[in-house]
Design a protein around this motif. Structure first.
Motif, PDB file in Angstrom:
ATOM      1  N   ILE A   1       0.837  -1.209   0.000  1.00  0.00           N
ATOM      2  CA  ILE A   1       0.000   0.000   0.000  1.00  0.00           C
ATOM      3  C   ILE A   1       0.861   1.242   0.000  1.00  0.00           C
ATOM      4  CG2 ILE A   1      -1.789   1.227   1.270  1.00  0.00           C
ATOM      5  CD1 ILE A   1      -2.716  -1.430   2.349  1.00  0.00           C
ATOM      6  N   LEU A   2       1.911   1.281   0.860  1.00  0.00           N
ATOM      7  CA  LEU A   2       2.728   2.482   1.003  1.00  0.00           C
ATOM      8  C   LEU A   2       4.159   2.262   0.543  1.00  0.00           C
ATOM      9  CD1 LEU A   2       1.470   3.609   4.531  1.00  0.00           C
ATOM     10  CD2 LEU A   2       0.900   4.661   2.352  1.00  0.00           C
ATOM     11  N   LEU A   3       4.766   1.129   0.878  1.00  0.00           N
ATOM     12  CA  LEU A   3       6.170   0.893   0.573  1.00  0.00           C
ATOM     13  C   LEU A   3       6.354   0.610  -0.911  1.00  0.00           C
ATOM     14  CD1 LEU A   3       7.110  -1.367   3.629  1.00  0.00           C
ATOM     15  CD2 LEU A   3       7.932   0.938   3.193  1.00  0.00           C
ATOM     16  N   ILE A   4       7.233   1.382  -1.539  1.00  0.00           N
ATOM     17  CA  ILE A   4       7.579   1.087  -2.932  1.00  0.00           C
ATOM     18  C   ILE A   4       8.918   0.344  -3.008  1.00  0.00           C
ATOM     19  CG2 ILE A   4       6.305   3.066  -3.791  1.00  0.00           C
ATOM     20  CD1 ILE A   4       8.927   4.564  -4.040  1.00  0.00           C
ATOM     21  N   GLU A   5       9.695   0.374  -1.945  1.00  0.00           N
ATOM     22  CA  GLU A   5      10.924  -0.419  -1.843  1.00  0.00           C
ATOM     23  C   GLU A   5      11.043  -0.921  -0.416  1.00  0.00           C
ATOM     24  OE1 GLU A   5      15.763   0.116  -2.063  1.00  0.00           O
ATOM     25  OE2 GLU A   5      14.483   1.369  -3.350  1.00  0.00           O
ATOM     26  N   LYS A   6      11.087  -2.264  -0.272  1.00  0.00           N
ATOM     27  CA  LYS A   6      11.107  -2.863   1.054  1.00  0.00           C
ATOM     28  C   LYS A   6      12.533  -3.260   1.433  1.00  0.00           C
ATOM     29  CE  LYS A   6       6.447  -4.765   0.516  1.00  0.00           C
ATOM     30  NZ  LYS A   6       5.604  -5.965   0.577  1.00  0.00           N
ATOM     31  N   PRO A   7      12.844  -3.234   2.732  1.00  0.00           N
ATOM     32  CA  PRO A   7      14.169  -3.705   3.155  1.00  0.00           C
ATOM     33  C   PRO A   7      14.304  -5.207   2.931  1.00  0.00           C
ATOM     34  CG  PRO A   7      12.807  -3.164   5.051  1.00  0.00           C
ATOM     35  CD  PRO A   7      12.062  -2.701   3.853  1.00  0.00           C
ATOM     36  N   GLN A   8      15.473  -5.631   2.468  1.00  0.00           N
ATOM     37  CA  GLN A   8      15.740  -7.030   2.158  1.00  0.00           C
ATOM     38  C   GLN A   8      16.611  -7.649   3.247  1.00  0.00           C
ATOM     39  OE1 GLN A   8      14.206  -8.372  -0.442  1.00  0.00           O
ATOM     40  NE2 GLN A   8      13.345  -6.350  -0.992  1.00  0.00           N
ATOM     41  N   SER A   9      16.444  -8.968   3.403  1.00  0.00           N
ATOM     42  CA  SER A   9      17.264  -9.695   4.373  1.00  0.00           C
ATOM     43  C   SER A   9      18.728  -9.611   3.983  1.00  0.00           C
ATOM     44  CB  SER A   9      16.819 -11.151   4.459  1.00  0.00           C
ATOM     45  OG  SER A   9      15.456 -11.230   4.837  1.00  0.00           O
TER      46      SER A   9
END
Length: 1171
Positions: free
Chosen positions: A76-84
């Motif tokens: 909904i809001l995040l266009i780039e998420k943090p990756q492991s």
């Protein structure tokens, strides 16, 4: 107690948040031993808690956790998420999350978590930093989490949550921390807690990840090895500082922080030999045994679930085996997932039970369906368990199954059904069923039935206001349909009618409007086909000048201002607009003057208006429906041109008469008036002579200095402003004769003389007044004869040598160095003949009644009379001549004055005045009464005393003061104090009863007489006193010597300097002590305040108050309160300063002179500057 681990909660089998073992040998977390009965179905793998399954996302089976997700849910809001990520011990790593802010009004809120609940915002420091940035061009918020010098216990699961109003988004990621290949070196606590001289960031803190790095070998001390940790553990806290100093440990704070982290050894339980394990795990439907070992088997034991005591039931079975106490829980359900505890005496141990739910598998999935509208659809699915909870989804959204929903859900054993009774085209989509152990989906296609069109809709062009009829024919005929305009459903109303008869469908509009234009579509209900037509409404162009509310379509603008004239227009299609001034077309690309058209209006813009912009502007509108024109007149008004230099034809002593011509150009607005300025020729400072506009073209400046050359100039004023000044006039010097003499009258006429008198001129110039010239002429002749050869300075002159019986005219001129003034002439001719006038006494109105005065006052009466020649005046008093020593009488030609310097009562009487001219006589009588204060009553006696009443009787005074007695004032006094109090005033009778006297007191009474002059100077007092005694008792009062309470005035509380606010009432207070009661006088600046309505004076119990109502700055000054009695006087002073003030207008309204206003305004400015 360390937190128990949970099985299968993360993919690598590690706990969600693990803690690395300390370097000091702290024991690792204990393993959890479970005694669990296996569930009936051994094929289901072991899982963690039920909430750990659902937290991974709905519709995802536990065994699919490691499988890749084909279609991840949209963020909904995040266009780039943090990756492991993975980082080595002591290394740095950064996690980045980005949020697009195009649709957000403010910055979203982000939170970073470790595990489920640990908020990292409070953990920021040198090992964890959070950063936020915003790019204004891309509108993207960037959130970063930096982990610096990672440690082993930093590994685990992290979560990022973003919230904005009602929107929420989150993302989980893992961090893996790998150990370095080099083995850890031996750490010396003394070197670890020694402060670094280089001021490094990690100096003084036992950072084990930093100590794992390679260090250069240091030279070993010869000091024998000492286990400082053991010494500190066995020492008291107050000895830590001494031990640290002994072994060279300088970072005492770091040492104390590390000491706190050392796990303390738990005290051995006295009741339990073996406690419950920290956590237990069991599958749903299985059996679990909770075992404790008691140190004392006789201790009473109680089991609790979530704080509630557990009683033995078939579900909960309690067993005893030696010192072991066992609780068996059969057929575990989700409700058994709780915290359990057991209490033995005062001791208690607790554990947590986790119940794993078995996943619900889909045995038979749903199948795809293809049908048409209005048909029934039934989707069937079979699961592995009865009563299982499932979710029906359509295109990823849960299907509503409420009472009013089109969808119905059934469940028969392990079979679940989704039923749609009346299918529509909107029901097309992908349907899925979701269980905990898997999902099944199928596609449903709902198509419309074929349709035959006999007559399609036709495109039409309709004139605005004309009717519109749309017609079509379809088969089958009983199919209803809906009409749409530009995609919006059309509802019938008074203007629009929808008709359906068999195959025919019609849409009729009685009167079309512009809103009726557009794309019309007829959609048969239940069919995929639709019929369309385009309706074009045309309207001839119009210019709506009425909405401007300009008289005669004329727009007036001040030169130099910006003009933007917006005129509404209409027409369909939008007309082409052309602005013209004369033959010149105004373009849209013009720099100063341009025309613009947009929407339903056209505008003409002139950035800086000039006089040349005035004129008629033509607007031409054209479209395919016709043409329209309109005209607008623009009038640019400006300040007028300066007038020509004024003329000064007439000059007086301190004035002149000037005239001028109006300006050639009035600026397009009528001239409202003129301003006049003047200056001395040798000066450069012009002074304005009028503040109100002069309507005429003439003016007379005044208040000029004679002999000084002046110049004048003119300003023209219209509604726009003031013109530039005209050229100065020619210099002129004021110098003039005096004005004509005033009030020329005939004073006396004889047979050969005429006496005239006059008053000096109203205006005498700087040249002064040398004298007067008297001239006369015989009636019928124009020859004026000078009567006085030399100028006379008197204002009375007698013309001699006249012929008896002739008629003459007389005039008088004032002469000074500038010449002769205009003559003052008698209006009528004078007959030179003496005329006898009978005498007539004109008694003034106030003397026609009795003339009353008090003794000691002056009497000055003027009685005018008429008569010629001069009458003879005689005065008599009571028929006898008046003695000149007592009364002074002075007679003139026209009046008689009787004067008494100090009146006495003997001057009272009737005065007779007689005026006689030859045989003619007139008489008048004037009654004069001289009055004085009356004497006191002759005798006052106490007639009777009874109860609290006393009867008094007295006789009138012998001397009434030559005026009738109007009343009496009765006073009483207690014999103890002899202070007199008034009982009654203005009493007319000679007897009275005094009531409400106090029993036990002895009273004296006195009475004053009163006439028109006031109370008598003295009073008559009763010789005897009246004792008020209680009836039936005889009290003999002892005699006491009276104390003398008399004293001179003395102020016990002085006046205080006061600051007041202008316009708000203020008071001045003081207190005085005196006996007898003093007379209080208030003064301002040593002047007594008398009968001034702005002041109010009060005196109560010795407290004196002066109230000043709404003071102004002129009320400030020195105020004095003065107290006076027979023994002396006293006074106190204070200063009053009034802050604030009045405006120039308010001071003018109060009648304050201009010089005082100017002084006050200057003082106010100085005070403000000092502040």
């Amino acid at each position: 107690m360390p937190e128990p681990t949970k099985k299968d909660e993360t993919p690598n089998g590690q706990p969600e948040e693990s803690v690395a073992p300390d370097s000091n040998g702290a024991p690792p977390l204990p393993e959890i031993s479970l005694e669990v009965s296996p569930p009936p179905d051994d094929s289901v793998p072991a899982m963690g808690r039920k909430d750990s399954v659902w937290s991974l996302g709905e519709g995802q089976a536990p065994e699919e956790l490691d499988k890749p997700i084909d279609t991840p849910p949209l963020s909904i809001l995040l266009i780039e998420k943090p990756q492991s990520g993975t980082v080595a011990v002591g290394g740095d790593i950064t996690f980045v999350a980005k949020v697009e802010a195009k649709d957000l009004l403010r910055k979203p809120t982000i939170k970073w978590f470790k595990g489920k609940w640990m908020d990292l915002a409070s953990k920021t420091g040198k090992h964890l930093q959070l950063k936020e940035t915003f790019d204004r061009f891309t509108k993207i918020h960037t959130f970063e989490m930096h982990i610096i010098k990672a440690k082993e216990n930093y590994a685990g699961n992290y979560r990022c949550e973003v919230t904005y109003k009602d929107k929420f988004d989150s993302c989980s990621f893992d961090l893996e921390v790998k150990e370095t290949e080099q083995g850890s070196q031996n750490i010396d606590i003394r070197s670890a807690f020694k402060r670094s001289s280089e001021g490094q960031e990690d100096a003084g803190e036992l950072d084990f990840s930093g100590l794992l790095k390679h260090r250069e070998p240091k030279q070993q001390d010869d000091t024998p090895e000492v286990d400082v940790w053991e010494i500190l553990k066995n020492a008291r806290p107050d000895e830590y500082e001494k031990i640290a100093f002994m072994y060279g440990i300088t970072d005492l704070r770091g040492l104390l922080r590390r000491m706190k982290k050392i796990p303390k050894e738990e005290k051995k339980s006295e009741a339990f030999a073996k406690k419950l394990e920290p956590a237990y795990q069991v599958d749903k439907g299985g059996k679990i045994r909770l075992v404790v070992d008691l140190a004392d088997p006789t201790v009473e034991l109680k089991w609790y679930k979530n704080g509630q005591e557990i009683r033995p039931t078939p579900k909960y079975i309690f067993e005893h085996k030696g010192t072991q106490r066992i609780m068996v829980i059969n057929n575990c359900t989700v409700n058994d997932d709780a915290a359990y505890s057991v209490a033995a005496g005062d001791e208690k141990c607790s554990t947590e039970l986790f119940v794993k739910e078995l996943p619900i598998k889909i045995v038979k999935g749903i199948e795809p369906v293809k049908t048409t509208v209005n048909e029934r659809i039934e989707l069937e699915c079979e699961v592995s368990e009865e009563g299982a909870q499932v979710k029906w989804m359509k295109n990823g959204v849960e299907v509503p199954t409420g009472v009013r929903s089109r969808y119905r859900v059934k469940c028969e054993g392990t079979k679940h059904y989704l039923v749609i009774d009346d299918a529509s085209r909107e029901d097309t989509g992908t349907y899925s069923i979701m269980a905990t152990g898997g999902t099944s989906e199928a596609h449903i296609q709902v198509d419309l039935k074929p349709l035959k069109i006999y007559q399609d809709l036709q495109d039409m062009t309709v004139l605005l206001g004309q009717p519109l009829k749309l017609h079509c024919e379809i088969y089958p005929g009983n199919v209803p349909g809906r009409w749409y305009r530009n995609g919006q459903l059309i509802q019938p109303n008074d203007r629009l009618n929808i008709i359906h008869r068999n195959k025919v469908h019609r849409l009729e509009i009685e009167t079309t409007s512009l809103h009726d234009a557009g794309d019309y579509t007829f959609v048969p209900e239940g069919y995929s086909q639709s019929l369309s037509a385009k309706i074009h409404i045309i309207d001839p162009p119009r210019v709506h000048l009425d909405s401007l509310n300009f008289p005669d379509n004329t727009v007036t603008i001040v030169a130099g201002n910006k003009l933007r004239l917006e005129i509404p227009i209409s027409g369909e299609p939008a007309p082409r607009v052309v602005w013209m001034k004369g033959e010149r077309v105004i373009l849209e690309s013009g720099h100063r003057v341009r025309a613009e058209t947009y929407g339903d209006q056209t505008s003409l813009t002139i950035e800086v208006t000039e006089r040349e912009d005035s004129g008629n502007y033509k607007i031409v509108l054209q479209n395919e429906a016709g043409e329209a024109t309109a005209s607008v007149k623009i009038k640019v008004v400006d300040i007028p041109d300066p007038p020509e230099a004024p003329l000064v034809p007439v000059v007086g002593g301190d004035w002149c008469s000037m005239s001028w011509e109006p300006p050639k150009y009035d600026g397009g607005s009528p001239i409202l008036g003129y301003f006049v300025e003047r200056k001395k020729k040798q000066s450069s400072r012009w002074m304005r002579l009028n503040f109100d506009l002069i309507k005429e073209t003439t003016f007379e400046p005044k208040k000029m200095i004679e002999g000084v050359p002046y110049e004048v100039r003119i300003f023209a004023v219209n509604a726009i402003g003031v013109s530039k000044p005209s050229e100065p006039s020619k210099a002129f010097i004021p110098l003039a004769v005096t004005s004509e003499p005033t009030m020329l009258v005939v004073d006396d006429i004889t047979d050969n003389t005429v006496t005239v008198k006059w008053r000096p001129p109203e205006t005498i110039g700087a040249a002064g007044l040398d004298g007067y010239l008297v001239e006369y002429c015989i009636e019928g002749s124009n020859d004026w004869i000078i009567s006085n050869k030399e100028l006379t300075e008197k204002t009375k002159y007698t013309i001699t040598g006249l012929t008896p019986g002739c008629k003459i005219l007389v005039r008088v001129k004032a002469i000074n160095a500038a010449g002769a003034s205009a003559p003052r002439t008698l209006q009528h001719s004078i007959l030179v003949k003496e005329v006898i006038e009978p005498p007539k006494i004109r008694v003034p109105r106030h003397l026609k009644q009795t003339y009353t005065r008090r003794v000691g006052e002056a009497v000055n009466l003027v009685v005018p009379f008429l008569g010629k020649p001069r009458p003879k005046v005689m005065w008599l008093k009571d028929g006898k001549p008046i003695e000149p020593s007592h009364v002074s009488i002075r007679n003139t030609d026209c009046d008689s004055i009787i004067f008494i310097r100090k009146a006495e009562r003997s001057h009272s009487g009737k005065y007779e005045m007689t005026v006689q001219v030859e045989n003619h006589m007139d008489t008048a009588i004037i009654d004069i009464q001289i009055v004085d204060l009356p004497g006191p009553p002759q005798c006052v006696t106490i007639e009777d005393v009874w109860g609290g009443n006393v009867a008094l009787v007295w006789t009138p005074p012998k001397d009434n003061g030559n005026a009738p007695i109007t009343g009496y004032t009765i006073q009483k006094a207690d014999k103890k104090t002899m202070e007199w109090y008034t009982c009654i005033e203005h009493y007319h009778r000679t007897c009275i009863t005094i009531t409400e006297l106090v029993v036990g007191n002895e009273y004296f009474f006195r009475i004053f007489s009163e006439n028109m002059c006031g109370l008598s100077e003295t009073a008559t007092q009763t010789k005897k006193s009246a004792l008020i005694v209680k009836e039936g008792l005889q009290l003999k009062m002892p005699e006491y010597n009276d104390h003398d309470f008399k004293e001179a005035p003395k102020f016990t509380q002085p006046l205080i300097n006061t600051f007041a606010i202008a316009g708000y009432n203020t008071t001045l207070n003081c207190s005085v002590r005196a006996n007898p009661r003093p007379k209080v006088i208030w003064m301002k600046n040593k002047i007594v305040i008398v009968d001034d309505p702005r002041y109010r004076m009060f005196s109560n119990q010795g407290v004196c108050t002066l109230e000043i109502r709404k003071p102004s700055p002129y009320d400030g000054g020195l105020y004095t309160c003065k107290a006076i009695n027979d023994l002396g006087e006293a006074q106190v002073d204070c200063k009053l300063e009034v802050k604030g003030g009045f405006t120039f207008y308010e001071l003018m309204q109060r009648g304050v002179p201009l010089n005082l206003i100017d002084k006050y305004m200057n003082e106010a400015k100085v005070v403000e500057q000092e502040k």
